[in-house]
Design a protein around this motif. Structure first.
Motif, PDB file in Angstrom:
ATOM      1  N   PRO A  80       0.797  -1.332  -0.151  1.00  0.00           N
ATOM      2  CA  PRO A  80      -0.410  -0.322  -0.472  1.00  0.00           C
ATOM      3  C   PRO A  80       1.093   0.750   0.030  1.00  0.00           C
ATOM      4  O   PRO A  80       0.566   2.374  -0.873  1.00  0.00           O
ATOM      5  N   VAL A  81       2.143   1.060   0.708  1.00  0.00           N
ATOM      6  CA  VAL A  81       2.636   2.959   1.048  1.00  0.00           C
ATOM      7  C   VAL A  81       3.483   2.777  -0.771  1.00  0.00           C
ATOM      8  O   VAL A  81       3.458   4.122  -1.598  1.00  0.00           O
ATOM      9  N   GLY A  84       0.944   3.593  -2.885  1.00  0.00           N
ATOM     10  CA  GLY A  84       0.116   5.276  -2.922  1.00  0.00           C
ATOM     11  C   GLY A  84       1.148   5.986  -2.867  1.00  0.00           C
ATOM     12  O   GLY A  84       0.901   6.947  -3.111  1.00  0.00           O
ATOM     13  N   GLY A 211      -3.863   3.097  -1.330  1.00  0.00           N
ATOM     14  CA  GLY A 211      -3.309   2.087  -0.945  1.00  0.00           C
ATOM     15  C   GLY A 211      -3.893   1.243  -0.884  1.00  0.00           C
ATOM     16  O   GLY A 211      -3.743  -0.080  -0.245  1.00  0.00           O
TER      17      GLY A 211
END
Lengths: 298, 407
Positions: A80-81, A84, A211
Motif C-alpha cells: 500500500p505504501v 500510495g 493504497g
C-alpha cells in the motif's frame, strides 16, 4: 437445494465480497472527495499483488542478498505504501489538472493509466502470471466451521477487510480529520481560510484510496495467481457495486460489496450460468428504482 | 495493428518494385516472395501459449533455410487477433488480398481458427492451425486447404481418460469453461470416459476468466465423483488447481485431471500446486536429443520453453517450406498435395501423416507433472509416461464427418 449448501456458498461469497468491499470503498473515497472516477483502480490492485510477488521472489536477487526479500506480512504494509506513493505522483502530475473539467476526463485519463500499467506488466510477466509461494504457515490449512471446512486464509481476509472498512468509515465520519476532508470537498475555499492545506489533503486521499486497492491485491495473492489481467476482470464488477451502493457513499460501498459477494456466491449453486451477470442485473434494477443507488443521496 | 499495415504497404511497394527483375526466375513463386502470416493472440489470455513466441518459432524455421526457398525470399508477417473473429478475418483478408500472404499459421482460439480457415480456403490459401483445439476444424468445418497441427480436443481427452480409468478413476465430474472450446472438450472427454467403462456424475459450467473457483470445486466435490476434470485452459485452469489445493478437494481417493495443460501453465502454477497432474501433450522439450535441440534454441531466443502450439508453428513453417521446395511452386494445391505425401519427422512432430480431412496425425504423449523434488531445473516440469501412437490418439478417419473424406 439444501440449506447447508446455500450457507456454504454464501460463506464463500463473503470472501469475494471482502475484495469488492475494499475496492469499492477506495473508489468511493476517491470519488467522494476528488470527484474522480478512478478507472486505474483495477490496475493498482494488480500492482499491489505484484509488489508482494516481486518483493518476495525477485527483490532479493536484484539487491544481491536474499535476506532483503519482503515476506507476506511486510507486504501488507509495503505494497500500500509503494502504490500510495505512485498515487501521489499520479495525482500531482496528472489528475490535478483535471479537477476543473467534467468527470469524463478523469475517467479517460485513469483508464489510460490502467492500460499502460497493465501493458507494462504483461510485457514482463506475461498473462498467465506467477505463483506466490509466501503465504505464512499460520494462515495455511483449514478450519471446521460446523457447516463446512473453510480455509484459514479466507477467514483472515474477511476479518482484515471488515477491520479496514470499519476503520476507514470511522476515520471519515467520526474524526476531525474526516470532517476536514468532507468539508474540503464541499467548500475548499472556506477550509483553506482556516489554514488547512487542501491540495495536500486531496493528494493524501487519493494515495489512501489506491493504497486500499493495493492492500486488496496483497490479500488476493493467497488464492489467485498474480497476473497482469487480474484487475481488469475485477474492476467492472466493482464499479457496478459502487453504482448499486450509491456513488461516493462509504457505508453503501462496503455493505453492497459484502452483500453482492454473497448474492453472487448463492447464484453459483442455484443457476451457475448467471453468476457472472447477476451483479449487473441487480445494478439495472437498482438504477430503475433508485437512480442514486441504495445508500446514495438524491 | 497499424505497424502491420505500414509494414504491409512497404512490403507491397518493395515487392512491386522488385517484380520486373525477378519475374523470370520467380515465375513459380507468386509475386517473388513466400509470405507466411502468424495470426495469434498477442495480448490476451492465451498470449503466453502462442503470441510473440510463435513469431520467434516461425522465424527460426525460416532462418534454418537461410531465409530463402527456391531462390526466393521468405517473409514472416504477424498480427494480434485479440481473440476476436472479426479482427482475425479482417486481418487475414487484408493479408491475402493486398500482402499476398501464402500461408497463415498458429490461429490460437477455435472460433478464430474456423473463420480464418474458411476464408483462406475460399481464396485458395493454406492455413496450418497449431493453436486451436476444436475438432470441428477437421470435421464439419473441414476445407481442402485447412490443416490442423499439434493437437486437438479428441486427442487430449482420449489419452488421459483411458489412463485415469485404468488407474481406477471410474466416476468423473466436470468443471467446464462455458464457451465453444470448453464444451467441445467436455463432450469429447465424456465420449471417451463412457467408451472406457467410466461414468460421468455431473458437470458445472463457469464463465471464461473466473478468479474464484471455490464454489465450483465444492459443487464438483458434492457429486461424490472420484475424478474432477477441468475442461478449461490458461488462467482459469491455474486458478482452479490452486484453489482445489486450498480446499483440500484432492486426496482421499479424489483426484484432479487437466484436459488441456500447456507447459507455461505448469510454470505459472509452480510444481507444488501442479504436481501429479496427468495430461496429454503434443510436444515436450526434454523428451529426447532432438526435441531438446529445438527447445533450447527457442529458449535462447524467447526466454521460455516452447508450448506445443509454439513448437507446432516451428514445425509447420519448416515443413511448409520443404513442401514448397519439393513442389517447385507456392501454388496451394501443389503444396497441399506434397504435404499429404510427406511423413513428418522433425524436432517437434513424430510420425506425422497428413490426412484428407486436414488432420495431422502424429505421436502424442501421456505426461505427468513432476514432484518438486524430482525437478532439476526451472523448466524440468514434466515426465513423459508413454507415447500414444498417432492412430490411437486421434479420431479415426472413418469417423470424420468431413465431406472431403471418401466413404
Amino acid at each position: 437445494m439444501e440449506f447447508k449448501q446455500v450457507l456454504q456458498q454464501a460463506m464463500l461469497g463473503l470472501y469475494n465480497g471482502a475484495f469488492y468491499a475494499i475496492l469499492s470503498l477506495g473508489l468511493a473515497v476517491i470519488f467522494g472527495l476528488l470527484n474522480i472516477i478512478n478507472f486505474a483502480h483495477g490496475a493498482l490492485y494488480m500492482l499491489g499483488a505484484f509488489v508482494a510477488l516481486i518483493g518476495l521472489t525477485l527483490l532479493g536477487g536484484w539487491l544481491g542478498s536474499p535476506d532483503l526479500a519482503i515476506g507476506y506480512w511486510a507486504s501488507l504494509i509495503v505494497a500500500p505504501v509503494v502504490v500510495g506513493l505512485l498515487g501521489v505522483v499520479i495525482e500531482r502530475t496528472m489528475l490535478r489538472r483535471l479537477y476543473q473539467f467534467d468527470h469524463l476526463y478523469g475517467l479517460l485519463l485513469t483508464f489510460g493509466i490502467a492500460l499502460v500499467i497493465q501493458g507494462l506488466f504483461t510485457q514482463f510477466f506475461n498473462t498467465s502470471g506467477e505463483p506466490y509461494p509466501g503465504i505464512p504457515p499460520v494462515l495455511q490449512g483449514a478450519t471446521d466451521l460446523g457447516f463446512m471446512i473453510f480455509p484459514k486464509y479466507r477467514l483472515w481476509v474477511v476479518s482484515v477487510s471488515l477491520a479496514v472498512c470499519l476503520g476507514t468509515w470511522f476515520m471519515i465520519e467520526r474524526t476531525q480529520l474526516g470532517a476536514y476532508l468532507r468539508a474540503g470537498t464541499e467548500k475548499p475555499d472556506v477550509v483553506r481560510a482556516f489554514g488547512i492545506n487542501v491540495p495536500l489533503m486531496i493528494t493524501l486521499t487519493y494515495a489512501f484510496g489506491v493504497g486500499l486497492a493495493a492492500l486488496a491485491g496483497v490479500l488476493a495473492v493467497g488464492t489467485v495467481q498474480p497476473s497482469p489481467v487480474m484487475g481488469a476482470e475485477m474492476i467492472i464488477k466493482v464499479f457496478a457495486i459502487v453504482v448499486i451502493g450509491g456513488m461516493g457513499s462509504i457505508i453503501g460501498s462496503v455493505a453492497t460489496g459484502f452483500l453482492l459477494g454473497m448474492v453472487e456466491g448463492v447464484t453459483k449453486v442455484i443457476y451457475p450460468e448467471a453468476a457472472d451477470v447477476v451483479i449487473f442485473v441487480l445494478m439495472a434494477i437498482v438504477l430503475l428504482l433508485r437512480p442514486a443507488g441504495l445508500f446514495g443521496k438524491e | 495493428m497499424k505497424k502491420t499495415v505500414i509494414c504491409g504497404l512497404v512490403a507491397a511497394l518493395c515487392a512491386s518494385a522488385a517484380l520486373p527483375a525477378t519475374a523470370a526466375d520467380g515465375a513459380k513463386i507468386s509475386d517473388g516472395v513466400v509470405r507466411i502470416g502468424v495470426l495469434t493472440d498477442m495480448s490476451g489470455v492465451y498470449a503466453q501459449v502462442g503470441g510473440k513466441g510463435s513469431v520467434i518459432a516461425a522465424q527460426m524455421a525460416v532462418d534454418e533455410v537461410g531465409g530463402k526457398v527456391l531462390g526466393m525470399p521468405v517473409e514472416i508477417v504477424s498480427a494480434d487477433h485479440q481473440n476476436k473473429v472479426d479482427i482475425a478475418t479482417a486481418t487475414a483478408r487484408q493479408w491475402i488480398d493486398t500482402q499476398k500472404v501464402d500461408m497463415i499459421t498458429e490461429l490460437l482460439n477455435s472460433g478464430v481458427g474456423i473463420a480464418v480457415q474458411k476464408l483462406a480456403s475460399e481464396k485458395k490459401r493454406i492455413t496450418i492451425n497449431t493453436g486451436a483445439g476444436s475438432t470441428a476444424l477437421t470435421n464439419k468445418e473441414c476445407t481442402p486447404y485447412g490443416i490442423h497441427y499439434a493437437y486437438d480436443v479428441f486427442a487430449l481427452a482420449k489419452g488421459v481418460a483411458a489412463e485415469v480409468i485404468k488407474d481406477g478413476g471410474k466416476d468423473w465430474t466436470f468443471i467446464t469453461a462455458d464457451y465453444a472450446f470448453g464444451q467441445s472438450l467436455e463432450a469429447n472427454a465424456r465420449a471417451q470416459i463412457e467408451k472406457n467403462g467410466g461414468t460421468v456424475k455431473g458437470s458445472v459450467k463457469h464463465p471464461l476468466n473466473t478468479a474464484d473457483f471455490s464454489s465450483y470445486l465444492l459443487q464438483a466435490q458434492a457429486t461424490g465423483a472420484h475424478v474432477i476434470a477441468l475442461a478449461n485452459a490458461g488462467g482459469d485452469f491455474t486458478n482452479a488447481v490452486k484453489q482445489a489445493k486450498e480446499f483440500g478437494v484432492v486426496g482421499g481417493g479424489r483426484s484432479l485431471v487437466g484436459l488441456l495443460i500447456f507447459i507455461t501453465d505448469i510454470k505459472a502454477l509452480g510444481l507444488d500446486a501442479a504436481q501429479g497432474l496427468k495430461f496429454t501433450e503434443g510436444y515436450y522439450w526434454d523428451y529426447d536429443a532432438q526435441t531438446r535441440k529445438f527447445g533450447e534454441a527457442f529458449m535462447k531466443r524467447a526466454g521460455s520453453m516452447p508450448t506445443m502450439s509454439q513448437a507446432g508453428v516451428y514445425s509447420a513453417v519448416k515443413n511448409y517450406l520443404k513442401a514448397v521446395e519439393k513442389a517447385g511452386t507456392d501454388d496451394a494445391d501443389a503444396v497441399r498435395a506434397v504435404l499429404g505425401e510427406m511423413t513428418i519427422n522433425d524436432e517437434v512432430i513424430r510420425n506425422g501423416k497428413l490426412r484428407a480431412d486436414g488432420r495431422l496425425v502424429h505421436d502424442m504423449y501421456l505426461a505427468q507433472v513432476k514432484e518438486p523434488k524430482a525437478s532439476k531445473g526451472a523448466w524440468d516440469l514434466e515426465q513423459i509416461l508413454r507415447v500414444i501412437p498417432g492412430e490411437q490418439a486421434y479420431q479415426p478417419l472413418a469417423e470424420s464427418t468431413c465431406t472431403l473424406v471418401k466413404k
